[in-house]
Design a protein around this motif. Structure first.
Motif, PDB file in Angstrom:
ATOM      1  N   LEU A  75     -42.732   6.095 -16.595  1.00 27.68           N
ATOM      2  CA  LEU A  75     -41.962   5.723 -18.015  1.00 27.68           C
ATOM      3  C   LEU A  75     -42.939   7.100 -19.168  1.00 27.68           C
ATOM      4  O   LEU A  75     -42.217   7.605 -19.631  1.00 27.68           O
ATOM      5  CB  LEU A  75     -43.354   5.320 -18.686  1.00 27.68           C
ATOM      6  CG  LEU A  75     -43.097   3.080 -18.345  1.00 27.68           C
ATOM      7  CD1 LEU A  75     -44.239   2.256 -18.905  1.00 27.68           C
ATOM      8  CD2 LEU A  75     -42.314   3.008 -20.061  1.00 27.68           C
ATOM      9  N   ALA A  76     -43.701   7.737 -18.586  1.00 28.34           N
ATOM     10  CA  ALA A  76     -44.158   9.026 -18.982  1.00 28.34           C
ATOM     11  C   ALA A  76     -42.466   9.925 -18.920  1.00 28.34           C
ATOM     12  O   ALA A  76     -43.274  10.820 -20.416  1.00 28.34           O
ATOM     13  CB  ALA A  76     -45.304   9.546 -18.382  1.00 28.34           C
ATOM     14  N   TRP A  77     -42.162  10.626 -18.373  1.00 25.27           N
ATOM     15  CA  TRP A  77     -41.255  11.416 -17.897  1.00 25.27           C
ATOM     16  C   TRP A  77     -40.026  11.284 -19.045  1.00 25.27           C
ATOM     17  O   TRP A  77     -39.311  11.696 -19.776  1.00 25.27           O
ATOM     18  CB  TRP A  77     -40.298  11.334 -16.097  1.00 25.27           C
ATOM     19  CG  TRP A  77     -41.617  12.216 -15.442  1.00 25.27           C
ATOM     20  CD1 TRP A  77     -42.518  12.088 -14.816  1.00 25.27           C
ATOM     21  CD2 TRP A  77     -41.491  13.825 -15.727  1.00 25.27           C
ATOM     22  NE1 TRP A  77     -43.058  12.928 -14.503  1.00 25.27           N
ATOM     23  CE2 TRP A  77     -42.692  14.195 -15.004  1.00 25.27           C
ATOM     24  CE3 TRP A  77     -40.636  15.009 -16.417  1.00 25.27           C
ATOM     25  CZ2 TRP A  77     -42.895  15.216 -14.957  1.00 25.27           C
ATOM     26  CZ3 TRP A  77     -41.201  15.910 -16.150  1.00 25.27           C
ATOM     27  CH2 TRP A  77     -42.391  16.948 -15.215  1.00 25.27           C
ATOM     28  N   PHE A  78     -39.267   9.273 -18.484  1.00 28.98           N
ATOM     29  CA  PHE A  78     -38.549   9.147 -19.813  1.00 28.98           C
ATOM     30  C   PHE A  78     -38.836   9.286 -21.001  1.00 28.98           C
ATOM     31  O   PHE A  78     -37.649   9.745 -21.723  1.00 28.98           O
ATOM     32  CB  PHE A  78     -38.328   7.354 -18.988  1.00 28.98           C
ATOM     33  CG  PHE A  78     -37.662   6.941 -20.355  1.00 28.98           C
ATOM     34  CD1 PHE A  78     -35.893   6.667 -20.424  1.00 28.98           C
ATOM     35  CD2 PHE A  78     -37.783   5.708 -21.251  1.00 28.98           C
ATOM     36  CE1 PHE A  78     -35.076   6.535 -20.866  1.00 28.98           C
ATOM     37  CE2 PHE A  78     -37.384   5.345 -22.067  1.00 28.98           C
ATOM     38  CZ  PHE A  78     -35.380   5.703 -21.910  1.00 28.98           C
ATOM     39  N   PHE A  79     -40.029   9.149 -21.000  1.00 27.09           N
ATOM     40  CA  PHE A  79     -40.264   9.007 -23.059  1.00 27.09           C
ATOM     41  C   PHE A  79     -40.664  10.372 -23.353  1.00 27.09           C
ATOM     42  O   PHE A  79     -40.154  10.636 -24.439  1.00 27.09           O
ATOM     43  CB  PHE A  79     -41.457   8.242 -23.213  1.00 27.09           C
ATOM     44  CG  PHE A  79     -41.769   6.980 -22.975  1.00 27.09           C
ATOM     45  CD1 PHE A  79     -40.082   6.356 -23.976  1.00 27.09           C
ATOM     46  CD2 PHE A  79     -42.424   5.642 -22.910  1.00 27.09           C
ATOM     47  CE1 PHE A  79     -40.307   4.690 -24.662  1.00 27.09           C
ATOM     48  CE2 PHE A  79     -41.886   4.610 -22.762  1.00 27.09           C
ATOM     49  CZ  PHE A  79     -40.819   3.828 -23.571  1.00 27.09           C
ATOM     50  N   ALA A  80     -40.670  11.541 -22.493  1.00 29.05           N
ATOM     51  CA  ALA A  80     -40.690  13.067 -22.556  1.00 29.05           C
ATOM     52  C   ALA A  80     -39.570  13.677 -22.748  1.00 29.05           C
ATOM     53  O   ALA A  80     -39.288  14.031 -24.008  1.00 29.05           O
ATOM     54  CB  ALA A  80     -41.176  13.289 -21.171  1.00 29.05           C
ATOM     55  N   ALA A  81     -38.730  12.839 -22.079  1.00 32.07           N
ATOM     56  CA  ALA A  81     -36.684  13.243 -22.190  1.00 32.07           C
ATOM     57  C   ALA A  81     -36.997  12.489 -23.966  1.00 32.07           C
ATOM     58  O   ALA A  81     -36.062  12.987 -24.549  1.00 32.07           O
ATOM     59  CB  ALA A  81     -35.538  12.383 -21.090  1.00 32.07           C
TER      60      ALA A  81
END
Length: 97
Positions: A75-81
Protein backbone atom coordinates in the motif's frame (compact mmCIF):
# COMPACT_ATOMS: atom_id res chain seq x y z
CA UNK A 1 -22.04 66.44 -3.52
CA UNK A 2 -23.29 63.69 -5.84
CA UNK A 3 -21.44 65.15 -8.82
CA UNK A 4 -18.18 65.18 -6.86
CA UNK A 5 -18.74 61.56 -5.79
CA UNK A 6 -19.45 60.44 -9.35
CA UNK A 7 -16.43 62.34 -10.65
CA UNK A 8 -14.25 60.69 -8.00
CA UNK A 9 -15.53 57.21 -8.92
CA UNK A 10 -14.98 57.83 -12.62
CA UNK A 11 -11.47 59.08 -11.90
CA UNK A 12 -10.71 55.90 -9.93
CA UNK A 13 -12.06 53.70 -12.71
CA UNK A 14 -9.85 55.46 -15.22
CA UNK A 15 -6.76 55.09 -13.03
CA UNK A 16 -7.49 51.40 -12.50
CA UNK A 17 -7.59 50.82 -16.25
CA UNK A 18 -4.27 52.59 -16.68
CA UNK A 19 -2.69 50.78 -13.75
CA UNK A 20 -2.63 47.39 -15.49
CA UNK A 21 0.74 47.13 -17.19
CA UNK A 22 2.15 43.70 -17.64
CA UNK A 23 -0.46 41.99 -19.80
CA UNK A 24 2.23 41.14 -22.32
CA UNK A 25 4.47 39.85 -19.53
CA UNK A 26 1.65 37.65 -18.22
CA UNK A 27 1.15 36.15 -21.68
CA UNK A 28 4.88 35.55 -21.98
CA UNK A 29 4.97 33.86 -18.56
CA UNK A 30 2.03 31.67 -19.56
CA UNK A 31 3.80 30.63 -22.76
CA UNK A 32 6.97 29.80 -20.84
CA UNK A 33 4.96 27.80 -18.34
CA UNK A 34 3.26 25.89 -21.13
CA UNK A 35 6.58 25.07 -22.76
CA UNK A 36 8.15 23.76 -19.53
CA UNK A 37 5.10 22.24 -17.83
CA UNK A 38 4.84 19.13 -19.94
CA UNK A 39 8.35 18.15 -18.96
CA UNK A 40 7.29 18.48 -15.29
CA UNK A 41 4.25 16.29 -15.97
CA UNK A 42 6.49 13.73 -17.65
CA UNK A 43 8.85 13.95 -14.68
CA UNK A 44 6.02 13.10 -12.28
CA UNK A 45 5.11 10.08 -14.40
CA UNK A 46 8.73 8.93 -14.51
CA UNK A 47 9.01 9.29 -10.73
CA UNK A 48 5.82 7.25 -10.31
CA UNK A 49 7.28 4.51 -12.52
CA UNK A 50 10.51 4.52 -10.50
CA UNK A 51 8.52 4.28 -7.25
CA UNK A 52 6.60 1.34 -8.69
CA UNK A 53 9.69 -0.54 -9.85
CA UNK A 54 11.72 0.05 -6.68
CA UNK A 55 8.71 -0.81 -4.56
CA UNK A 56 8.10 -4.02 -6.47
CA UNK A 57 11.72 -5.11 -6.06
CA UNK A 58 11.74 -4.35 -2.33
CA UNK A 59 8.42 -6.08 -1.78
CA UNK A 60 9.56 -9.14 -3.71
CA UNK A 61 12.79 -9.28 -1.71
CA UNK A 62 10.98 -9.00 1.63
CA UNK A 63 8.41 -11.56 0.52
CA UNK A 64 11.17 -14.05 -0.34
CA UNK A 65 12.81 -13.40 3.04
CA UNK A 66 9.56 -14.25 4.81
CA UNK A 67 8.69 -10.79 6.09
CA UNK A 68 5.14 -11.23 7.46
CA UNK A 69 3.67 -7.75 6.84
CA UNK A 70 3.86 -7.22 3.10
CA UNK A 71 0.43 -5.58 2.86
CA UNK A 72 1.56 -2.28 4.42
CA UNK A 73 4.55 -2.08 2.10
CA UNK A 74 2.41 -2.76 -0.96
CA UNK A 75 0.00 0.00 0.00
CA UNK A 76 2.78 2.46 0.83
CA UNK A 77 4.60 2.05 -2.50
CA UNK A 78 1.34 1.92 -4.46
CA UNK A 79 0.03 5.14 -2.96
CA UNK A 80 3.41 6.85 -3.41
CA UNK A 81 3.17 6.13 -7.14
CA UNK A 82 -0.50 7.19 -7.28
CA UNK A 83 0.35 10.42 -5.44
CA UNK A 84 3.00 11.31 -8.02
CA UNK A 85 0.57 10.70 -10.88
CA UNK A 86 -2.16 12.75 -9.22
CA UNK A 87 0.30 15.57 -8.44
CA UNK A 88 1.01 15.95 -12.15
CA UNK A 89 -2.69 15.87 -13.02
CA UNK A 90 -3.45 18.38 -10.25
CA UNK A 91 -0.81 20.80 -11.54
CA UNK A 92 -2.22 20.45 -15.02
CA UNK A 93 -5.71 21.27 -13.75
CA UNK A 94 -4.59 24.19 -11.59
CA UNK A 95 -2.62 25.93 -14.32
CA UNK A 96 -5.20 25.09 -16.99
CA UNK A 97 -2.69 23.69 -19.42
Amino acid sequence: MKKAWIACCLGLLNSKANAQPGIDEMQQARQQLQSTFFSALDCSLVLAAIFGIVGAVRIYHNWQMGYPQIDEMVLAWFFAAIFMILAGVFLKAVFGL
